[in-house]
Design a protein around this motif. Structure first.
Motif, mmCIF file in Angstrom:
data_model
loop_
_atom_site.group_PDB
_atom_site.id
_atom_site.type_symbol
_atom_site.label_atom_id
_atom_site.label_comp_id
_atom_site.label_asym_id
_atom_site.label_seq_id
_atom_site.Cartn_x
_atom_site.Cartn_y
_atom_site.Cartn_z
ATOM 1 N N ALA A 120 1.139 -1.346 0.175
ATOM 2 C CA ALA A 120 0.145 -0.027 0.087
ATOM 3 C C ALA A 120 0.946 1.223 0.072
ATOM 4 C CB ALA A 120 -0.860 -0.076 1.276
ATOM 5 N N ASP A 121 0.661 2.090 -0.921
ATOM 6 C CA ASP A 121 1.465 3.485 -1.104
ATOM 7 C C ASP A 121 0.221 4.524 -1.470
ATOM 8 O OD1 ASP A 121 0.788 3.553 -3.800
ATOM 9 O OD2 ASP A 121 3.300 2.723 -4.015
ATOM 10 N N ILE A 125 -3.515 1.242 -6.587
ATOM 11 C CA ILE A 125 -4.536 0.480 -6.105
ATOM 12 C C ILE A 125 -3.773 -1.051 -5.995
ATOM 13 C CG2 ILE A 125 -6.614 -0.747 -6.748
ATOM 14 C CD1 ILE A 125 -7.172 1.631 -8.552
ATOM 15 N N VAL A 126 -4.086 -1.800 -4.883
ATOM 16 C CA VAL A 126 -3.390 -3.141 -4.504
ATOM 17 C C VAL A 126 -4.636 -4.066 -4.582
ATOM 18 C CG1 VAL A 126 -2.310 -4.528 -2.800
ATOM 19 C CG2 VAL A 126 -1.778 -2.011 -3.128
ATOM 20 N N VAL A 127 -4.306 -5.294 -5.463
ATOM 21 C CA VAL A 127 -5.380 -6.038 -5.769
ATOM 22 C C VAL A 127 -4.678 -7.554 -5.497
ATOM 23 C CG1 VAL A 127 -6.857 -7.194 -7.202
ATOM 24 C CG2 VAL A 127 -6.625 -4.685 -7.381
ATOM 25 N N VAL A 138 -9.502 -5.123 -1.554
ATOM 26 C CA VAL A 138 -8.544 -4.344 -2.418
ATOM 27 C C VAL A 138 -8.485 -3.035 -1.670
ATOM 28 C CG1 VAL A 138 -8.784 -2.824 -4.590
ATOM 29 C CG2 VAL A 138 -9.508 -5.301 -4.434
ATOM 30 N N TYR A 139 -7.323 -2.329 -1.847
ATOM 31 C CA TYR A 139 -6.758 -1.160 -1.341
ATOM 32 C C TYR A 139 -6.742 -0.073 -2.409
ATOM 33 C CZ TYR A 139 -3.713 2.443 0.279
ATOM 34 O OH TYR A 139 -3.158 3.772 0.706
ATOM 35 N N PHE A 140 -7.255 0.967 -2.040
ATOM 36 C CA PHE A 140 -7.328 2.262 -2.724
ATOM 37 C C PHE A 140 -6.773 3.362 -1.941
ATOM 38 C CE2 PHE A 140 -10.800 -0.096 -4.868
ATOM 39 C CZ PHE A 140 -10.771 0.428 -6.005
#
Length: 198
Positions: A120-121, A125-127, A138-140
Motif C-alpha cells: 500500500a502506498d 491500487i492493490v489487488v 482491495v486497497y485504494f
C-alpha cells in the motif's frame, strides 16, 4: 511508512440482499460461527486506523459494534454495492486510504491482509490475485477518493481498476482458498463444513 496501516481504514461491505441465497448469507454458520464473523476476526487482528462496517442489518451492526468496529447504516442497499463504498468513504473522509472487504469470505486470514498492506502506498491500487483470479480485499489510496465517491450501480471499485490499469499492483496469494467467496446455495454447501474444492 513504518506502520503500513497508518491512516488506512478497513471498510467491510455487508449490505447485500443475498438474492441468490434466499436469506442473509453473512449470518449463515461456517465452521461454528457466522460467515461474516470470520472476516471480522481477520480484520481485527490487523491494526487499521479504524474499521467501519456498512450494513442495513441490525444484527450485523450489533456484531460489528461487539467487535469494536463502527457500524455505518445503509438505508438504501438497493442502489447497489457502490452505495456502500460511498458511505464508507464519506464516513472516513480523512483517511490515507481504504481497504474494502466483502463479508462473504470466511477463509480470509490476517496474514493475507498484512501482505497486501505491505504494497500500500499513495499512488497504487492493490489487488490480490488468487491463482489467476483477482479478488478481495482491495486497497485504494486517497488519490482515488473522488472516483470512489462518484461510483454508481453494483460494480464497486472494479470500474476504477479498469480505468487505471497502470496504477494497479497485483499481489499473488499462494493460498487461493482464502479468496473464496460465497454467492450461491451450492457454494455455501461446499464451505459450511470447511470443505472446498477449486
Amino acid at each position: 511508512m513504518n506502520n503500513p496501516t497508518a491512516g488506512i481504514t478497513a471498510v467491510i461491505l455487508a449490505s447485500g440482499f443475498s438474492k441468490r441465497m434466499g436469506c442473509n448469507k453473512l449470518l449463515l454458520p461456517v465452521e461454528g460461527k457466522a460467515m461474516i464473523a470470520h472476516v471480522f476476526d481477520a480484520v481485527r487482528q490487523v491494526e487499521f486506523e479504524q474499521t467501519v462496517v456498512v450494513t442495513g442489518f441490525d444484527s450485523i451492526a450489533q456484531l460489528a459494534v461487539g467487535n469494536g468496529f463502527q457500524a455505518v447504516d445503509n438505508d438504501s442497499p438497493e442502489i447497489g454495492q457502490s452505495h456502500s463504498v460511498v458511505l464508507g468513504v464519506q464516513k472516513t473522509s480523512q483517511s490515507a486510504g481504504w481497504m474494502f472487504f466483502n463479508g462473504d469470505m470466511p477463509w480470509l486470514k490476517s496474514d493475507t491482509i498484512g501482505k497486501l498492506l505491505e504494497y500500500a502506498d499513495a499512488a497504487h491500487i492493490v489487488v490480490p490475485r488468487y491463482g489467476s483470479r483477482p479478488g478481495q480485499p482491495v486497497y485504494f489510496p486517497a488519490a482515488f477518493k473522488a472516483e470512489l465517491l462518484a461510483l454508481t450501480g453494483d460494480h464497486g471499485g472494479r470500474t476504477i481498476i479498469r480505468n487505471h490499469p497502470d496504477r494497479v499492483c497485483y499481489v499473488p496469494i499462494d493460498n487461493i482458498r482464502q479468496g473464496v467467496d460465497v454467492d450461491t446455495p451450492e457454494g455455501y454447501e461446499k464451505v459450511k463444513g470447511g470443505d472446498w474444492v477449486e
